[in-house]
Design a protein around this motif. Structure first.
Motif, PDB file in Angstrom:
ATOM      1  N   ALA A  29      13.813 -29.000  -4.496  1.00  0.00           N
ATOM      2  CA  ALA A  29      14.829 -28.589  -3.515  1.00  0.00           C
ATOM      3  C   ALA A  29      14.649 -27.122  -3.136  1.00  0.00           C
ATOM      4  O   ALA A  29      14.764 -26.758  -1.952  1.00  0.00           O
ATOM      5  N   GLU A  30      14.360 -26.292  -4.123  1.00  0.00           N
ATOM      6  CA  GLU A  30      14.150 -24.863  -3.835  1.00  0.00           C
ATOM      7  C   GLU A  30      12.971 -24.658  -2.899  1.00  0.00           C
ATOM      8  O   GLU A  30      13.029 -23.832  -1.968  1.00  0.00           O
ATOM      9  N   LYS A  31      11.896 -25.404  -3.103  1.00  0.00           N
ATOM     10  CA  LYS A  31      10.713 -25.237  -2.255  1.00  0.00           C
ATOM     11  C   LYS A  31      10.974 -25.742  -0.840  1.00  0.00           C
ATOM     12  O   LYS A  31      10.479 -25.169   0.131  1.00  0.00           O
ATOM     13  N   LEU A  32      11.755 -26.796  -0.712  1.00  0.00           N
ATOM     14  CA  LEU A  32      12.084 -27.297   0.622  1.00  0.00           C
ATOM     15  C   LEU A  32      12.977 -26.307   1.370  1.00  0.00           C
ATOM     16  O   LEU A  32      12.825 -26.118   2.585  1.00  0.00           O
ATOM     17  N   VAL A  33      13.903 -25.683   0.657  1.00  0.00           N
ATOM     18  CA  VAL A  33      14.764 -24.675   1.279  1.00  0.00           C
ATOM     19  C   VAL A  33      13.922 -23.494   1.759  1.00  0.00           C
ATOM     20  O   VAL A  33      14.113 -22.985   2.870  1.00  0.00           O
ATOM     21  N   LYS A  34      12.968 -23.061   0.942  1.00  0.00           N
ATOM     22  CA  LYS A  34      12.086 -21.952   1.336  1.00  0.00           C
ATOM     23  C   LYS A  34      11.269 -22.317   2.568  1.00  0.00           C
ATOM     24  O   LYS A  34      10.878 -21.439   3.342  1.00  0.00           O
ATOM     25  N   ALA A  35      11.014 -23.600   2.760  1.00  0.00           N
ATOM     26  CA  ALA A  35      10.254 -24.057   3.926  1.00  0.00           C
ATOM     27  C   ALA A  35      11.146 -24.238   5.155  1.00  0.00           C
ATOM     28  O   ALA A  35      10.663 -24.676   6.204  1.00  0.00           O
ATOM     29  N   GLY A  36      12.440 -23.922   5.023  1.00  0.00           N
ATOM     30  CA  GLY A  36      13.334 -23.978   6.172  1.00  0.00           C
ATOM     31  C   GLY A  36      14.134 -25.264   6.308  1.00  0.00           C
ATOM     32  O   GLY A  36      14.815 -25.466   7.321  1.00  0.00           O
ATOM     33  N   LEU A  37      14.090 -26.127   5.298  1.00  0.00           N
ATOM     34  CA  LEU A  37      14.846 -27.378   5.346  1.00  0.00           C
ATOM     35  C   LEU A  37      16.185 -27.209   4.631  1.00  0.00           C
ATOM     36  O   LEU A  37      16.311 -26.435   3.684  1.00  0.00           O
ATOM     37  N   ARG A  38      17.171 -27.950   5.075  1.00  0.00           N
ATOM     38  CA  ARG A  38      18.489 -27.944   4.427  1.00  0.00           C
ATOM     39  C   ARG A  38      18.452 -28.992   3.308  1.00  0.00           C
ATOM     40  O   ARG A  38      18.585 -30.193   3.563  1.00  0.00           O
ATOM     41  N   ALA A  39      18.240 -28.543   2.106  1.00  0.00           N
ATOM     42  CA  ALA A  39      18.037 -29.452   0.975  1.00  0.00           C
ATOM     43  C   ALA A  39      18.880 -29.013  -0.205  1.00  0.00           C
ATOM     44  O   ALA A  39      19.202 -27.833  -0.374  1.00  0.00           O
ATOM     45  N   GLU A  40      19.261 -29.988  -1.044  1.00  0.00           N
ATOM     46  CA  GLU A  40      20.015 -29.722  -2.272  1.00  0.00           C
ATOM     47  C   GLU A  40      19.538 -30.672  -3.359  1.00  0.00           C
ATOM     48  O   GLU A  40      19.098 -31.797  -3.078  1.00  0.00           O
TER      49      GLU A  40
END
Length: 418
Positions: free
Chosen positions: A258-269
């Motif tokens: 989830a942290e890596k997806l957030v860093k890529a600009g996605l809204r993830a949890e």
């Protein structure tokens, strides 16, 4: 099927205009007081199959023991308990006297639940651990329980819950009605159910006869382990998925991805069992409302969650058991919508995915996505020979294949993913 008009009306308002096969078989049997073991695919109406007759039983006997808990429903997860309680409240909406329904789950303070039990309860829904906490405070008595329901019974009878279930069973009246429902009943669990059920009605609804809905389309994408995250991001962007449920093997893996997806600009949890109940509720609500694009979850989300308009389920990590695979992909394609389930197949977990296919008696063609072709060859075991019906033929797995499958099953998302 003998349901009261008030309950039939509520069922119609829930869009149950025609009873599903599991409901047709289970409702009359439950009304007659029989023990029932009901197996049917996810999304086939199992909750209504036991909720409607239980509410009818309450309505017919409410004067006998008012506010004495006559129905106990045990569930493996907080979310499932809350969801089933909501369904019961909906189906009871037109009854002249509505039951007092109490939900007891962990992740929240105990004292408010103890307070709400003052004055008794008609129907109690609980996760096993929290129920034992409440019983230890003498806030609830189970000596009047007439009906015990195990929802997702296979999970409740597994090793992780077995001690708690045994303690609860010891406190229940020996003479009672037992109702067990799940999408799957593995052989090991079936052996345990025999000690619970007395002359039970056994109901097994295959997928081909379940509630009519489009089949879930399954895809298996071959990819190197270290490129799974990049492939996931590519698919979310290229396919324009608005809601993506991604399953991983561990809580750490959920947080990490989830942290890596957030860093890529996605809204993830991340979504897993260590989150507080308030946090879990918030994350699910945001995912339902479209505020989150990606929910990265452990198998705590594999059972009971009914997420509307879920585009796709992605098995980033394969589940440990083939039955868990069934529950995972059952989160999509609900309420008549189309469903898509994608599994990432690597050189390390190919043998394990083959085992899942074999148990499901279904072969899923391997695909490659341009730009993400695996450098490590993904080799299907030589014994994987499909028959004319798409099932898998072959002898038992070799010791080497078993070791590979075990290693793949215990792996978690690696820390070097791109």
């Amino acid at each position: 099927m003998g349901l009261m008009p008030d309950l039939a009306r509520a069922a119609g308002e829930k869009n149950y205009l025609q009873a599903t096969p599991i409901q047709q078989a289970a409702i009359p049997a439950i009304l007659q007081g029989c023990d029932v073991q009901g197996s049917a695919p996810t999304g086939s109406g199992k909750t209504a199959a036991f909720a409607l007759p239980l509410l009818q039983a309450y309505s017919q006997s409410r004067h006998e023991m008012p506010r004495k808990t006559q129905t106990l429903i045990l569930l493996p997860t907080r979310e499932l308990a809350i969801q089933v309680a909501d369904s019961l409240a909906f189906f009871a909406r037109h009854l002249p006297h509505t039951p007092k329904i109490i939900t007891l789950v962990g992740g929240v303070a105990l004292n408010p639940q103890l307070m709400v039990l003052r004055g008794g309860a008609d129907i109690v829904l609980a996760t096993p651990g929290r129920l034992l906490d409440v019983l230890a405070h003498n806030a609830l008595r189970l000596n009047h329980v007439k009906t015990l329901v195990l929802d997702e019974a296979d999970r409740l009878l597994e090793l992780g819950f077995s001690d708690e279930i045994s303690q609860i069973l010891a406190l229940l009246p020996a003479k009672r009605q037992n109702l067990l429902f799940s999408a799957t009943f593995p052989p090991g669990v079936k052996a345990l159910t025999s000690g619970l059920l007395q002359q039970a009605v056994l109901i097994d609804v295959p997928a081909s006869l379940a509630a009519p809905r489009p089949a879930i389309r399954q895809r298996a994408l071959t990819v190197d382990t270290t490129r799974r995250t990049a492939l996931l991001r590519h698919l979310i962007a290229s396919e324009a998925w608005q809601r993506t449920l991604v399953f991983v093997a561990s809580q750490h893996g959920a947080r990490h991805l989830a942290e890596k997806l957030v860093k890529a600009g996605l809204r993830a949890e991340a979504f897993h069992g260590e989150l507080s109940q308030g946090r879990r509720n918030r994350v699910l609500a945001e995912f339902q409302d479209g505020k989150l694009q990606v929910l990265v979850a452990t198998d705590v989300a594999a059972r009971g969650l009914d997420i509307a308009a879920l585009d796709v389920v992605v098995n980033y990590d394969l589940p440990r058991a083939s039955d868990d695979y069934t529950h995972r992909i059952g989160r999509t394609g609900r309420a008549g919508a189309s469903g898509l389930a994608i599994s990432f197949v690597t050189a390390q977990n190919e043998a394990h995915f083959y085992l899942i296919e074999k148990r499901q008696q279904q072969r899923v063609a391997r695909e490659q996505i341009a730009g993400f072709e695996p450098e490590m060859p993904v080799v299907t075991p030589a014994k994987a020979v499909t028959d004319d019906k798409g099932g898998i033929k072959g002898k038992r797995m070799s010791k080497k294949d078993k070791l590979r499958a075990a290693q793949a099953a215990s792996s978690s998302p690696d820390s070097t993913d791109a």
